[in-house]
Design a protein around this motif. Sequence first.
Motif, PDB file in Angstrom:
ATOM      1  N   ALA A 194       0.818  -1.217   0.000  1.00  0.00           N
ATOM      2  CA  ALA A 194       0.000   0.000   0.000  1.00  0.00           C
ATOM      3  C   ALA A 194       0.851   1.265   0.000  1.00  0.00           C
ATOM      4  O   ALA A 194       0.547   2.237  -0.696  1.00  0.00           O
ATOM      5  N   GLY A 195       1.930   1.261   0.789  1.00  0.00           N
ATOM      6  CA  GLY A 195       2.798   2.437   0.838  1.00  0.00           C
ATOM      7  C   GLY A 195       3.483   2.696  -0.483  1.00  0.00           C
ATOM      8  O   GLY A 195       3.612   3.845  -0.933  1.00  0.00           O
ATOM      9  N   VAL A 196       3.924   1.625  -1.144  1.00  0.00           N
ATOM     10  CA  VAL A 196       4.582   1.759  -2.442  1.00  0.00           C
ATOM     11  C   VAL A 196       3.595   2.267  -3.494  1.00  0.00           C
ATOM     12  O   VAL A 196       3.911   3.160  -4.285  1.00  0.00           O
ATOM     13  N   LEU A 197       2.385   1.688  -3.499  1.00  0.00           N
ATOM     14  CA  LEU A 197       1.362   2.134  -4.452  1.00  0.00           C
ATOM     15  C   LEU A 197       1.050   3.607  -4.255  1.00  0.00           C
ATOM     16  O   LEU A 197       0.887   4.360  -5.219  1.00  0.00           O
ATOM     17  N   MET A 198       0.946   4.018  -2.982  1.00  0.00           N
ATOM     18  CA  MET A 198       0.630   5.417  -2.705  1.00  0.00           C
ATOM     19  C   MET A 198       1.769   6.330  -3.115  1.00  0.00           C
ATOM     20  O   MET A 198       1.532   7.458  -3.558  1.00  0.00           O
ATOM     21  N   SER A 199       3.001   5.858  -2.990  1.00  0.00           N
ATOM     22  CA  SER A 199       4.137   6.690  -3.408  1.00  0.00           C
ATOM     23  C   SER A 199       4.103   6.925  -4.915  1.00  0.00           C
ATOM     24  O   SER A 199       4.381   8.030  -5.391  1.00  0.00           O
ATOM     25  N   ILE A 200       3.734   5.880  -5.673  1.00  0.00           N
ATOM     26  CA  ILE A 200       3.614   6.031  -7.127  1.00  0.00           C
ATOM     27  C   ILE A 200       2.446   6.955  -7.452  1.00  0.00           C
ATOM     28  O   ILE A 200       2.569   7.897  -8.240  1.00  0.00           O
ATOM     29  N   LEU A 201       1.309   6.669  -6.841  1.00  0.00           N
ATOM     30  CA  LEU A 201       0.088   7.422  -7.100  1.00  0.00           C
ATOM     31  C   LEU A 201       0.260   8.896  -6.753  1.00  0.00           C
ATOM     32  O   LEU A 201      -0.084   9.786  -7.541  1.00  0.00           O
ATOM     33  N   ASN A 202       0.804   9.155  -5.575  1.00  0.00           N
ATOM     34  CA  ASN A 202       0.977  10.531  -5.125  1.00  0.00           C
ATOM     35  C   ASN A 202       2.077  11.237  -5.908  1.00  0.00           C
ATOM     36  O   ASN A 202       1.996  12.440  -6.162  1.00  0.00           O
ATOM     37  N   GLY A 203       3.113  10.470  -6.265  1.00  0.00           N
ATOM     38  CA  GLY A 203       4.202  11.069  -7.042  1.00  0.00           C
ATOM     39  C   GLY A 203       3.729  11.540  -8.393  1.00  0.00           C
ATOM     40  O   GLY A 203       4.000  12.675  -8.810  1.00  0.00           O
ATOM     41  N   VAL A 204       2.988  10.673  -9.094  1.00  0.00           N
ATOM     42  CA  VAL A 204       2.473  11.033 -10.421  1.00  0.00           C
ATOM     43  C   VAL A 204       1.378  12.094 -10.301  1.00  0.00           C
ATOM     44  O   VAL A 204       1.380  13.103 -11.022  1.00  0.00           O
TER      45      VAL A 204
END
Length: 491
Positions: free
Chosen positions: A383-393
């Motif tokens: 979840a943290g990794v997905l959010m980092s991608i999602l929030n980064g983009v």
Amino acid sequence: MPPIDENKGPVLGARHLQAFLLFLAIAVCYAGRLNVSVSLVAMTDAETTNPDFHEFNWNEKQKSYILSSFYWGYVVTQFPGAYMARNFGVKTCILIATLGSSICNIILPFCVPWGQWQVYCVIRIIQGLFQGLIFPIVHAHLAVWSPVEERTLLGALSHLGIECGTVLAMSLTGLIAASDLGWPGISYVYGGIGIVFCGIWMIFAENNPADARFITSREKKYIVMSQASADGETNETIPIPWKAILTSVPFISLIVTRICHAWGFSIMQAQIPAYLHGVLNMNIKSNALFSTLPYIAMLACSFIFLILAEIVMKKEWASLGVVRKTINTIAMWGPAALLFGIGFLDENQKNLAIILLTFNVGLNGGNTIGSLLNTIDLSSNHAGVLMSILNGVGNCIPIITPLAVGIIVYDETQRSLWQIVFIIAAILYFVGNLQYIILGSTNTQPWNDEDFLLKRNTEQLTSFEKSLMKNSNSNINIERNSETNLKTLVF
């Protein structure tokens, strides 16, 4: 503490305390970063607030750089945020993020008078670097602390900090600027609030249920057993299946949704004070009041959507996927329709414009339940990794939108220029949600499995290698059977 239901866990417990702390962290950070949209008006038009303080002669393009610069740093630390949470723990990481952001607020009044808008941008970039850590860490923390049945509830409660922080920034900032503290007081107040939160966080925050001090053994068991019942979930640090994640259709759909929402919502967040000041000719005091109304509506809508979602899920009237997509549709297509109307209004329809703006931003309150928490549905382990991608983009978009608005709206008093901005945002709202309805999913993805990479590697073995493994396993089974037969003869 209220009595504990052995199957459902305590009505109020340590997991709720952690969600509340995440709520405070988000609120503090949002208030500290969003006050700029109101404070810029005060800093460049002192007559509308307190004329005793220095006024800056910055043009629209320079102000757009200041609004955008936060996100230049914000997108950089999304991936480090996810890794830091895994390696150093949530408690340390959120302390670093909030303390660093608060210090940036406090030093701003000392630096801007001699460094002008360029130094303002630098400080905002640094503040963005610190705050970029927050959301990947928040989602990783929610995945660890939330029983499967309470993910939507605890996730939505913690993310109410977005609305509360925004309301605080929009309402309090104008009052501070007009007071004896002037625009420098804005930085002191929000920086001080952040420092106080850091002390509260250090006392009560816990990295996980296993090491928590303020938790009963029964609540700990409830959380662990609930997560263990979900396929493929583990609290262990496991390898990240990057290729599977980045080629996952539901996750790509989620990214597109968040990008389209970020465009429309960042326009509303950053540009409402400028629109009210330029087109509707409202001064800073009434500007601050009416800039706040939409976010009060958003906070109210967030509670309404949360209550409705909980009722529907408990009554089993619809699946989680239907709930998320329905609420997300209201939260994106509603604002899309309203934006078209807002663009046609001017100072003569001031009250109607404020009403439409209020409903527009208010409906966005459903977006947290609609799509933002979808990262935990797809993969609690990552979840943290997905959010980092999602929030980064997604947060590349607020870098672009102030610059785009600065180019399109060369004169902020021209309603027709704002009309172009609003129509573009409305189209993106519509398209983003449409593809989410078609391609989005709430099903746990295969790559959430802790053995996913091992299984994938095994599937990619040649037929010869599989034959060798099969023969090897057969030999092992023969040896085990022989040992069993021998033991039977002896005994």
